[in-house]
Scaffold this motif. Structure first.
Motif, mmCIF file in Angstrom:
data_model
loop_
_atom_site.group_PDB
_atom_site.id
_atom_site.type_symbol
_atom_site.label_atom_id
_atom_site.label_comp_id
_atom_site.label_asym_id
_atom_site.label_seq_id
_atom_site.Cartn_x
_atom_site.Cartn_y
_atom_site.Cartn_z
ATOM 1 N N VAL A 1 -93.305 88.591 -49.102
ATOM 2 C CA VAL A 1 -94.587 88.204 -48.512
ATOM 3 C C VAL A 1 -94.759 86.688 -48.566
ATOM 4 N N THR A 2 -95.152 86.109 -47.443
ATOM 5 C CA THR A 2 -95.516 84.694 -47.382
ATOM 6 C C THR A 2 -97.029 84.601 -47.272
ATOM 7 N N VAL A 3 -97.653 84.035 -48.303
ATOM 8 C CA VAL A 3 -99.110 83.950 -48.337
ATOM 9 C C VAL A 3 -99.591 82.875 -47.379
ATOM 10 N N VAL A 4 -100.662 83.165 -46.644
ATOM 11 C CA VAL A 4 -101.278 82.199 -45.740
ATOM 12 C C VAL A 4 -102.497 81.610 -46.442
ATOM 13 N N PRO A 5 -102.441 80.329 -46.858
ATOM 14 C CA PRO A 5 -103.569 79.729 -47.594
ATOM 15 C C PRO A 5 -104.858 79.756 -46.788
ATOM 16 N N GLY A 6 -105.953 80.052 -47.485
ATOM 17 C CA GLY A 6 -107.265 80.019 -46.847
ATOM 18 C C GLY A 6 -107.594 81.222 -46.001
ATOM 19 N N SER A 7 -106.719 82.228 -45.983
ATOM 20 C CA SER A 7 -106.973 83.405 -45.156
ATOM 21 C C SER A 7 -107.923 84.360 -45.859
ATOM 22 N N ASP A 8 -108.422 85.320 -45.117
ATOM 23 C CA ASP A 8 -109.298 86.351 -45.667
ATOM 24 C C ASP A 8 -108.569 87.093 -46.792
ATOM 25 N N PRO A 9 -109.276 87.506 -47.861
ATOM 26 C CA PRO A 9 -108.623 88.225 -48.962
ATOM 27 C C PRO A 9 -107.872 89.470 -48.510
ATOM 28 N N GLY A 10 -108.324 90.069 -47.411
ATOM 29 C CA GLY A 10 -107.650 91.259 -46.916
ATOM 30 C C GLY A 10 -106.360 90.965 -46.177
ATOM 31 N N PRO B 1 -97.690 90.586 -39.548
ATOM 32 C CA PRO B 1 -98.878 90.436 -40.392
ATOM 33 C C PRO B 1 -98.962 91.564 -41.410
ATOM 34 N N LEU B 2 -99.423 91.221 -42.618
ATOM 35 C CA LEU B 2 -99.571 92.227 -43.667
ATOM 36 C C LEU B 2 -101.013 92.244 -44.170
ATOM 37 N N VAL B 3 -101.685 93.373 -43.979
ATOM 38 C CA VAL B 3 -103.079 93.548 -44.374
ATOM 39 C C VAL B 3 -103.161 94.378 -45.650
ATOM 40 N N SER C 1 -108.259 93.842 -35.125
ATOM 41 C CA SER C 1 -109.044 92.946 -34.271
ATOM 42 C C SER C 1 -109.934 92.016 -35.083
ATOM 43 N N GLU C 2 -110.276 92.420 -36.314
ATOM 44 C CA GLU C 2 -111.085 91.553 -37.165
ATOM 45 C C GLU C 2 -110.293 90.332 -37.625
ATOM 46 N N PHE C 3 -108.977 90.486 -37.745
ATOM 47 C CA PHE C 3 -108.116 89.358 -38.119
ATOM 48 C C PHE C 3 -107.580 88.636 -36.884
#
Length: 325
Positions: A48-57, A70-72, A156-158
Motif C-alpha cells: 500500500v502507498t499512502v496518499v498524504p492528506g487523504s480521507d481516513p477511509g 485505489p484502496l478503500v 463516487s464519494e472519493f
C-alpha cells in the motif's frame, strides 16, 4: 478464500436470484453482489502507498500484479463503531470491478457466498435511505442482518468522476441545434432503486425530449404496472406499444432484479414488442451474455448516458445517428 469466487454457483439467468459474499467489519455482517467481485487477496500493508492528506477511509493505492488501484478501508469510511479485531486477524481485500473500474476494499474478513432471492432483500426505508445512502438494502440470513453495501456510491464519494455527470449531459443536450420531436411521442418506463440515480436519469432523458417517462423504485413495482397496462390494452383490443414503447431497467434491485423483469417481458407474447435496455454498473462481458439470454434489446454501463440515449433512438427508430451495436 479466493476459491469462493472460482466456485461461484452458476445461476440460471432470470430466476430473480443472486449470490452475495458476506464479509465483516468488526462483528457486523455486510454483503455485496458476487458479480462485482474479481478476487479476494490477503491484506499486505507493504503493498500500500499512502496518499498524504487523504480521507481516513482512503488508504491509498494498492500494487496488484504491476498495476495500482485505489484502496478503500470500508470500516473507517462507513464509520463502524465495532471494536478492532486482534492484530493477528486475517484482514483481506475485496478486488471489485464495476462501471469499467477496478477498486480494492479492505475488510476484516469474509464468511461465505450465499445464494438468495432478490425477493428476500428488503429495500432501505425512504427515511433511512436519505441518511445512509451507502446501503441499498438488507437481508436476514441465519439470524444475521446483512447490509448490502452500495460500492458505487462509496467510490463516487472519493472519485466524483466515477459518478454520472448529469448536469454535463443536460448542458450537452441543451447545446444541440435540434432535438428530435418524435422522442416526445415515445412512452417510457424506468426501474431504478437509487433515488439519486433515478432522478438524474429522468432529468437527462427529459432534457433530451424523452419527456413521457414513468419511474419505479424496483422491478416488482414496474412489473405490476406493466401487467396493468397489459390488461388495459387487452380490454381495448390495442397493441401494448400503444401504451409503452421502451423500458430501461437497472439489474440490481430489491424484490425483482432487472434480468428477471426483462425475461418476463420478453417471454410474454403480448409484451415482447416492448424494447428493453438494461442500464447497470454490472455490465461486462459475462453480464452481456446474461442480458442477451433474457432477450434484452440493449445494455450499457451507467456512466455511458450519451450511449444510452443513442441506443434508445436506435431501437425506437428515431432519426439520427444509430448507436453502435
Amino acid at each position: 478464500m479466493s476459491d469462493l469466487v472460482k466456485q461461484e454457483i452458476l445461476l440460471e439467468t432470470g430466476t430473480n436470484e443472486m449470490e452475495i459474499i458476506e464479509f465483516y467489519l468488526g462483528t457486523q455482517s455486510f454483503g455485496i453482489n458476487v458479480h462485482k467481485l474479481k478476487e479476494i487477496i490477503p491484506f499486505d500493508e507493504e503493498a500500500v502507498t499512502v496518499v498524504p492528506g487523504s480521507d481516513p477511509g482512503m488508504l491509498g493505492t494498492l500494487l496488484l500484479r504491476g498495476s495500482t488501484i485505489p484502496l478503500v478501508a470500508l470500516k473507517q469510511h462507513i464509520a463502524s463503531k465495532e471494536p478492532d479485531l486482534p492484530e493477528d486477524a486475517r484482514r483481506v481485500v475485496l478486488i471489485c470491478e464495476f462501471n469499467d473500474r477496478v477498486n480494492g476494499f479492505k475488510v476484516d474478513g469474509v464468511n461465505m457466498i450465499h445464494r438468495v432471492s432478490w425477493g428476500d432483500v428488503q429495500p432501505m426505508a425512504t427515511f433511512i435511505d436519505q441518511y445512509h445512502p451507502r446501503f441499498t438494502g438488507s437481508i436476514n440470513i441465519e439470524g444475521r442482518e446483512i447490509l448490502i453495501v452500495d460500492l458505487e456510491h462509496i467510490v463516487s464519494e472519493f472519485d466524483p468522476e466515477s459518478a454520472l455527470d448529469y448536469e454535463a449531459e443536460i448542458h450537452s443536450a441543451a447545446m444541440e441545434e435540434k432535438l428530435p420531436n418524435t422522442r416526445q411521442e415515445m412512452k417510457l418506463m424506468l426501474a431504478e432503486d437509487s433515488s439519486l440515480i433515478r432522478a438524474g436519469i429522468e432529468r437527462v432523458l427529459k432534457s433530451s425530449n424523452y419527456a413521457n417517462l414513468k419511474t419505479f423504485v424496483d422491478g416488482e413495482d414496474c412489473y405490476l404496472d406493466l401487467m396493468r397496462l397489459k390488461e388495459e390494452a387487452t380490454r381495448e383490443g390495442k397493441p401494448i406499444t400503444d401504451y409503452l414503447n421502451l423500458l430501461i431497467t437497472d439489474i440490481e434491485m430489491p424484490k425483482m432484479d432487472g434480468l428477471t423483469l426483462c425475461k418476463r417481458v420478453k417471454d410474454d407474447p403480448f409484451m415482447r414488442d416492448v424494447k428493453v435496455i438494461l442500464f447497470s454498473s454490472l455490465i461486462n462481458e459475462q453480464m452481456a451474455v446474461k442480458c442477451d439470454s433474457v432477450g434484452a434489446d440493449g445494455y450499457a454501463t451507467k456512466p455511458q448516458i450519451p450511449y444510452l440515449v443513442q441506443m434508445m433512438d436506435k431501437h425506437l427508430g428515431i432519426d439520427g445517428e444509430p448507436a453502435n451495436s
